[in-house]
Design a protein around this motif. Structure first.
Motif, short mmCIF file in Angstrom:
data_model
loop_
_atom_site.label_atom_id
_atom_site.label_comp_id
_atom_site.label_asym_id
_atom_site.label_seq_id
_atom_site.Cartn_x
_atom_site.Cartn_y
_atom_site.Cartn_z
N ILE A 164 0.98 -1.08 0.02
CA ILE A 164 0.01 0.02 -0.16
C ILE A 164 0.94 1.36 0.09
O ILE A 164 1.97 1.37 0.92
CB ILE A 164 -0.99 -0.16 1.25
CG1 ILE A 164 -1.85 -1.36 1.32
CG2 ILE A 164 -1.85 1.20 1.10
CD1 ILE A 164 -2.66 -1.37 2.48
N GLU A 165 0.70 2.16 -1.08
CA GLU A 165 1.59 3.17 -1.24
C GLU A 165 0.81 4.75 -0.55
O GLU A 165 -0.41 4.87 -1.05
CB GLU A 165 1.99 3.41 -2.47
CG GLU A 165 2.84 4.69 -2.96
CD GLU A 165 3.23 4.72 -4.36
OE1 GLU A 165 3.82 5.74 -4.71
OE2 GLU A 165 2.77 4.10 -5.15
N VAL A 166 1.36 5.39 -0.06
CA VAL A 166 0.86 6.73 0.62
C VAL A 166 1.91 7.74 -0.04
O VAL A 166 3.02 7.79 0.09
CB VAL A 166 0.96 7.09 2.00
CG1 VAL A 166 0.27 8.24 2.42
CG2 VAL A 166 0.18 5.59 2.83
N ALA A 167 1.33 8.11 -1.32
CA ALA A 167 1.93 9.05 -2.30
C ALA A 167 2.39 10.22 -1.38
O ALA A 167 1.95 11.16 -0.47
CB ALA A 167 1.13 9.62 -3.18
N ILE A 169 4.44 10.29 0.98
CA ILE A 169 5.06 9.68 2.45
C ILE A 169 5.58 8.45 2.29
O ILE A 169 6.75 8.27 2.84
CB ILE A 169 3.69 9.57 3.36
CG1 ILE A 169 2.93 11.08 3.36
CG2 ILE A 169 4.15 9.20 4.64
CD1 ILE A 169 3.94 11.98 4.00
N SER A 170 4.93 7.42 1.68
CA SER A 170 5.68 6.07 1.91
C SER A 170 5.84 5.45 0.36
O SER A 170 4.42 5.22 -0.10
CB SER A 170 4.84 5.14 2.98
OG SER A 170 5.25 3.85 2.81
N GLU A 171 6.76 5.19 0.07
CA GLU A 171 7.05 4.31 -1.26
C GLU A 171 6.37 3.10 -1.15
O GLU A 171 6.27 2.29 0.07
CB GLU A 171 8.33 4.43 -1.89
CG GLU A 171 9.15 5.62 -1.66
CD GLU A 171 10.51 5.52 -2.18
OE1 GLU A 171 10.94 4.22 -2.61
OE2 GLU A 171 11.34 6.50 -2.32
N LYS A 172 5.94 2.49 -2.15
CA LYS A 172 5.38 0.95 -2.36
C LYS A 172 6.57 0.16 -1.80
O LYS A 172 7.88 0.36 -2.74
CB LYS A 172 4.97 0.70 -4.02
CG LYS A 172 4.32 -0.55 -4.03
CD LYS A 172 3.42 -0.72 -5.30
CE LYS A 172 2.88 -2.07 -5.38
NZ LYS A 172 2.11 -2.07 -6.57
N GLY A 173 6.31 -0.81 -1.36
CA GLY A 173 7.45 -1.83 -0.84
C GLY A 173 7.97 -1.44 0.46
O GLY A 173 8.60 -2.30 0.86
N LYS A 174 7.60 -0.55 1.24
CA LYS A 174 7.90 -0.09 2.54
C LYS A 174 6.73 0.07 3.31
O LYS A 174 5.78 0.71 2.93
CB LYS A 174 8.76 1.22 2.45
CG LYS A 174 10.06 1.08 1.41
CD LYS A 174 11.07 2.13 1.79
CE LYS A 174 12.19 2.15 0.96
NZ LYS A 174 13.18 3.23 1.10
#
Length: 443
Positions: A164-167, A169-174
């Motif tokens: 789940i990506e939070v644009a 804030i958090s990249e996909k895969g983390k």
């Protein structure tokens, strides 16, 4: 999954009461260190006392990097069911299981520089992510808890699920970890305040009586004895003591060590509600079967069954089951890891003891050597090889044994079969240990 954009989520909720607050005091409950069953017991007591005193508000000061999932779930349920308003004040860290607990409070407040997130389930102390079925269980807990308090469940899940990506804030895969500012913008945190006093002031309770709750001495001891490191050491005392005691039967030092380990291991877990009577009985039965196998060797059925029962009882004692109803499989991971580490240490200590202890000067004096022959320098008596070639009178008849005079000493001797009268001169021809052989001297 569809990525979310930073700043598009729900707005924080104001720190205010719905209706009139209760007339009781404000409870402040610190929650720090590892999340374990001792902490769950402490939180339950705090909420019960706050409820009995009709508390207007309960503030939980959270600073933790996580801990046991089953213990966090117990605390989560206590907070969700709390009859008074609750606030999770994150004082620096609410990682892993700490994030789950924070989501269970009615409001989340963070101090500047605090963080929340990274709730992935890991195995043991190595930090490796557990299989997906355990992650799925944790995602469900985070989602359900967020929904219960009106927070975005997708953001809660992203703290467990790296897909789940939070644009922004958090990249996909983390997995998602939020700072105080990010958490406020995403609606995870409801306010950023400096201290507990500011939280109480925001609710307008500055003049309300304050109860600073704390752990009792007994709870601190239980948490200390219930920590994974101590659990492993106590199991090592228990299993190692039993092993060495069964190697040399009798009530000795290893048996005392095993008894102390058993007491310190099972007593705290029994008081914490982790161990039931049937689990202790299974452990005792397992030890009994191992003793039977040693005393009356058979086909190994009793020994194998005993070892299996002992290991099952130890793992079950580390899990918060009710009767034969056990929690989800993920709850077994810490117990299995602790037991595995203990068994490795037990095998290593047994190997080291077998090789090193017999060589120690103090220990070797207590151990019989396998061979005490003359090649190793051992003799059964003093050997007077200096007598060879010496002559002297026979003091008694030699038929074939008797006594001769060598210098000023009386020496027991014997002939090769001949009879020699007293007073005759004899000569020593050989000495083997205590055997001194002589012949008639004709020179």
């Amino acid at each position: 999954m569809v990525p979310m954009a930073f700043g598009q989520e729900r707005s924080p909720k104001p720190l205010e009461f719905v209706g009139e607050p209760a007339d009781g005091p404000v409870f402040v409950v610190p929650m720090s260190g590892m999340i374990d069953n001792g902490l769950a017991r402490y939180v339950r007591r705090a909420i019960n006392e706050a409820s009995e005193r009709d508390a207007a508000l309960t503030v939980f000061e959270i600073d933790t990097f996580g801990g046991l999932v089953d213990a966090a779930d117990k605390i989560r349920k206590e907070l969700l069911d709390a009859p008074m308003p609750t606030v999770a004040l994150i004082d620096k860290n609410a990682a892993s299981a700490g994030a789950l607990i924070s989501y269970a409070a009615d409001r989340i407040v963070m101090v500047p520089g605090a963080s929340i997130g990274a709730a992935t389930v890991v195995e043991g102390m190595g930090g490796e992510a557990a299989p997906d079925k355990y992650q799925s269980y944790m995602r469900g807990l985070m989602r359900a808890t967020a929904e219960a308090n009106g927070r975005d469940p997708v953001i809660a899940e992203s703290m467990v699920d790296p897909s789940i990506e939070v644009a922004g804030i958090s990249e996909k895969g983390k997995v998602l970890t939020l700072s105080a500012t990010e958490a406020l913008a995403l609606g995870v945190a409801d306010e950023i305040l400096e201290s507990t006093d500011e939280v109480i002031g925001a609710y307008g309770l500055e003049n309300t009586a304050l109860v600073a709750h704390s752990e009792t001495s007994a709870e601190r001891v239980l948490r200390f004895l219930g920590s994974p490191v101590l659990q492993s050491l106590l199991m090592l005392m228990m299993l190692g003591g039993l092993y060495f005691e069964l190697q040399t039967p009798g009530v000795g030092f290893p048996g005392i060590v095993a008894l102390v380990g058993i007491t310190l291991f099972f007593a705290p877990h029994y008081l914490l509600g982790l161990v039931e009577v049937w689990e202790i009985l299974i452990f005792v039965l397992g030890v009994g079967l191992i003793v039977v196998e040693i005393m009356m060797p058979g086909f190994g059925i009793a020994g194998i069954s005993g070892i299996g029962l002992v290991l099952f009882a130890l793992v079950a004692s580390l899990v918060g089951n009710v009767g034969f109803s056990f929690p989800p499989p993920s709850s077994f991971l810490p117990g299995l890891y602790t037991l595995a580490v203990t068994l490795v240490l037990l095998v290593a200590s047994a190997v080291v003891s077998a090789r090193m202890l017999p060589q120690a000067a103090r220990i070797s004096a207590l151990v019989l050597s396998p061979e005490l022959g003359s090649m190793e320098g051992y003799t059964s008596a003093a050997s007077h090889t200096e007598y060879v070639g010496r002559t002297g009178p026979a003091l008694t008849p030699l038929r074939p044994s008797g006594v001769m005079q060598i210098g000023d000493q009386r020496v027991d001797v014997l002939t090769s079969g001949e009879y020699i009268d007293a007073g005759e001169t004899v000569r020593v021809v050989s000495v083997q240990g205590a055997r001194v052989e002589v012949r008639r001297h004709t020179g």
